[in-house]
Scaffold this motif. Structure first.
Motif, short mmCIF file in Angstrom:
data_model
loop_
_atom_site.label_atom_id
_atom_site.label_comp_id
_atom_site.label_asym_id
_atom_site.label_seq_id
_atom_site.Cartn_x
_atom_site.Cartn_y
_atom_site.Cartn_z
N ALA A 162 0.83 -1.28 -0.05
CA ALA A 162 0.38 -0.19 0.05
C ALA A 162 0.79 1.60 0.02
CB ALA A 162 -0.77 0.10 1.19
N ARG A 163 2.40 0.94 0.71
CA ARG A 163 2.45 2.32 1.16
C ARG A 163 3.56 2.33 -0.71
NH1 ARG A 163 6.15 2.01 5.60
NH2 ARG A 163 4.42 1.47 6.64
N ALA A 164 4.37 1.85 -1.05
CA ALA A 164 5.10 1.87 -2.29
C ALA A 164 3.86 2.34 -3.12
CB ALA A 164 5.78 0.02 -3.01
N ALA A 165 2.56 1.60 -3.50
CA ALA A 165 2.25 2.11 -4.32
C ALA A 165 1.26 3.19 -4.54
CB ALA A 165 0.55 1.19 -4.42
N GLY A 166 0.93 3.51 -2.87
CA GLY A 166 0.83 5.36 -2.74
C GLY A 166 1.28 6.18 -3.16
N ILE A 167 2.57 5.90 -2.56
CA ILE A 167 3.70 6.75 -3.52
C ILE A 167 3.55 7.13 -5.33
CG2 ILE A 167 6.55 7.72 -3.61
CD1 ILE A 167 6.74 6.04 -1.08
N LEU A 168 3.47 6.12 -5.66
CA LEU A 168 3.20 6.29 -7.03
C LEU A 168 1.97 7.06 -7.47
CD1 LEU A 168 4.24 5.03 -9.80
CD2 LEU A 168 2.64 2.70 -9.94
N ALA A 169 0.68 6.25 -7.01
CA ALA A 169 -0.55 7.31 -7.23
C ALA A 169 -0.20 8.59 -6.59
CB ALA A 169 -1.61 6.49 -6.61
N LEU A 170 0.88 8.94 -5.97
CA LEU A 170 0.40 10.35 -5.47
C LEU A 170 1.31 11.35 -6.20
CD1 LEU A 170 0.95 10.64 -1.63
CD2 LEU A 170 -1.04 11.47 -3.16
N VAL A 171 2.30 10.23 -7.14
CA VAL A 171 3.21 11.10 -7.83
C VAL A 171 2.92 11.26 -9.40
CG1 VAL A 171 5.37 10.38 -9.21
CG2 VAL A 171 5.62 10.07 -6.98
N GLY A 172 1.68 10.40 -9.42
CA GLY A 172 1.06 9.98 -11.00
C GLY A 172 0.24 10.85 -10.70
N VAL A 173 0.09 12.14 -10.14
CA VAL A 173 -0.83 12.92 -9.77
C VAL A 173 -0.75 14.29 -10.61
CG1 VAL A 173 -2.20 14.99 -8.33
CG2 VAL A 173 -2.40 12.46 -7.83
N ILE A 174 1.04 14.42 -11.00
CA ILE A 174 1.23 14.98 -12.02
C ILE A 174 0.04 15.08 -13.15
CG2 ILE A 174 2.90 14.31 -12.67
CD1 ILE A 174 3.53 18.17 -11.82
N ASN A 175 0.42 14.02 -13.33
CA ASN A 175 -0.87 13.77 -15.22
C ASN A 175 -1.87 14.11 -15.22
OD1 ASN A 175 0.23 12.32 -17.77
ND2 ASN A 175 -1.23 10.63 -16.90
N LEU A 176 -2.43 14.83 -14.32
CA LEU A 176 -3.98 15.26 -14.26
C LEU A 176 -3.86 16.07 -14.90
CD1 LEU A 176 -6.00 13.28 -10.74
CD2 LEU A 176 -5.33 12.68 -13.16
N PRO A 177 -3.57 17.24 -14.22
CA PRO A 177 -4.22 18.79 -15.42
C PRO A 177 -2.81 18.33 -16.82
CG PRO A 177 -1.52 18.41 -13.43
CD PRO A 177 -2.13 16.92 -13.02
N ILE A 178 -2.25 17.48 -17.02
CA ILE A 178 -1.35 17.64 -17.70
C ILE A 178 -2.46 16.72 -19.06
CG2 ILE A 178 0.13 16.30 -19.47
CD1 ILE A 178 2.44 16.58 -17.42
N VAL A 179 -2.81 15.60 -18.57
CA VAL A 179 -4.99 15.08 -19.56
C VAL A 179 -4.95 16.60 -19.98
CG1 VAL A 179 -5.87 13.42 -19.84
CG2 VAL A 179 -3.44 13.23 -19.02
N LYS A 180 -5.27 16.82 -18.81
CA LYS A 180 -6.84 17.99 -18.69
C LYS A 180 -6.40 18.70 -19.57
CE LYS A 180 -10.43 20.31 -16.75
NZ LYS A 180 -10.77 21.00 -17.88
N TYR A 181 -4.99 20.13 -19.86
CA TYR A 181 -4.92 20.74 -20.08
C TYR A 181 -4.65 20.56 -22.16
CZ TYR A 181 -6.55 23.54 -16.64
OH TYR A 181 -7.65 23.67 -15.00
N SER A 182 -3.84 19.44 -21.81
CA SER A 182 -3.07 19.36 -22.87
C SER A 182 -3.74 19.68 -24.24
CB SER A 182 -2.75 17.82 -23.17
OG SER A 182 -4.29 16.90 -23.44
N VAL A 183 -4.52 19.42 -24.41
CA VAL A 183 -5.12 21.05 -25.25
C VAL A 183 -5.45 21.94 -25.93
CG1 VAL A 183 -7.25 18.41 -25.66
CG2 VAL A 183 -7.52 20.66 -24.90
N ASN A 184 -5.34 22.37 -24.68
CA ASN A 184 -4.53 24.00 -24.70
C ASN A 184 -3.01 24.42 -25.13
OD1 ASN A 184 -7.94 23.63 -24.21
ND2 ASN A 184 -7.39 24.39 -21.82
N TRP A 185 -2.42 23.62 -24.18
CA TRP A 185 -1.08 23.97 -24.33
C TRP A 185 -0.21 23.18 -25.20
CZ3 TRP A 185 -0.08 21.04 -18.62
CH2 TRP A 185 0.03 22.48 -18.25
N TRP A 186 -0.83 22.63 -26.62
CA TRP A 186 0.02 22.00 -27.05
C TRP A 186 -1.05 21.47 -28.29
CZ3 TRP A 186 1.02 19.18 -22.91
CH2 TRP A 186 1.69 19.05 -21.90
N ASN A 187 -0.64 21.91 -29.50
CA ASN A 187 -0.65 21.20 -30.57
C ASN A 187 -1.42 20.00 -30.77
OD1 ASN A 187 -1.53 24.00 -32.24
ND2 ASN A 187 0.83 24.11 -32.94
#
Lengths: 249, 63
Positions: A162-187
């Motif tokens: 749980a601890r190891a996977a939880g750390i991965l889950a928290l680090v991966g949060v950075i990807n959420l705004p990238i998905v959301k705004y990818s259509v505005n930030w990049w062509n």
């Protein structure tokens, strides 16, 4: 003052899951029923009733499964990250189980999003896949889910997993705004959001209705399967405790 | 009928919904199957524990 014996502390640990079990039994038929009703209504409206798009013809109907599953993929990842954080901070006994039980559901929705997106891309863009920001970040989301599941399963001690996977889950949060705004930030080939612009959504209201029904239906589906998986996890934990007690006896 | 032909996009529209339905049904089915198996195992262990306790108590009474 209550004197806390070791046995008492053990029962206290089980108190929350026990309360959850009672609560889940009450709401389960409601979320399961809501899920079936709204998805059926959404499908009937989306596939049979609303008119074809003036540009995309009937192909746009893929949206009614593609967009809700994309939202679910992102939403469930958010739930996973928040409950992992709650597990770290308060050591809530249910928090990690919520994260662990959510991961396969989120992975399935993310897969559906990518699969239907590919089937939509071929007739509209002329390609099944393109390595642009939106599609790539969504694929990364799928790999984050799979990585989380694999990491959780890699440890014999569930607390360590749980601890190891939880750390991965928290680090991966950075990807959420990238998905959301990818259509505005990049062509990108991917079109920008059609529905979140509250002041002037670029979707016709008749088309928004089946989309909303499908989103509610998928949310209720998530709740339904989450309850089933959580109950299985609680049963597993109980099986472990019973085994330990019988080996000790 | 245009409902089934989807204006010529049937090959894209129907597999999209079919695949989504297949994945969601499969996830539901396997989640439920796991739950039933675990609950059965849990009940078996609880029954064994109760049995052991009953034996221990009856032995305690006879002595």
């Amino acid at each position: 003052m209550v004197k806390r014996t070791k046995k008492r502390a053990g029962w206290h640990f089980l108190a929350n899951p026990a309360r959850f079990m009672r609560f889940s039994r009450v709401i389960f038929p409601w979320v399961a029923g809501l899920s079936v009703l709204t998805i059926v209504a959404g499908l009937v409206l989306g596939l049979g009733v609303v008119p074809p798009d003036y540009q995309q013809g009937d192909a746009y109907r893929i949206m009614f499964v593609h967009v809700p599953s994309a939202w679910m993929g992102l939403f469930i990842y958010g739930v996973m990250a928040v409950s992992s954080a709650v597990g770290f901070i308060w050591r809530h006994p249910l928090a990690d189980l919520v994260a662990k039980s959510s991961a396969p559901i989120g992975a399935c929705f993310t897969f559906i999003c990518l699969f239907t997106g590919s089937l939509w891309g071929e007739p509209m863009w002329g390609t099944w896949w393109v390595w642009d920001a939106r599609l790539t970040s969504m694929l990364v989301l799928l790999f984050l889910y799979l990585g989380y599941i694999a990491l959780h399963a890699a440890y014999q001690d569930p607390t360590k997993g749980a601890r190891a996977a939880g750390i991965l889950a928290l680090v991966g949060v950075i990807n959420l705004p990238i998905v959301k705004y990818s259509v505005n930030w990049w062509n990108t080939l991917h079109q920008p959001a059609t529905i979140s612009k509250i002041d002037a959504p670029s979707i016709d209201p008749t088309m928004a209705a089946p989309l909303m029904l499908m989103i509610v239906g998928f949310m209720a589906y998530y709740a339904t399967v989450l309850i089933i998986r959580l109950r299985a996890e609680i049963a597993s934990r109980r099986i472990r405790n019973l085994r330990l007690a019988q080996v000790g006896a | 009928m245009s409902f089934f032909s989807m204006g010529g996009y049937a090959a894209y529209v129907w597999p999209s919904f079919g695949a989504a339905a297949a994945v969601l049904f499969a996830l539901f089915y396997f989640s439920r199957r796991t739950l039933k198996a675990r609950e059965a195992e849990m009940r078996a262990l609880e029954a064994r524990r109760d049995e052991l306790q009953a034996t221990a108590e009856s032995q305690g009474n006879s002595q």
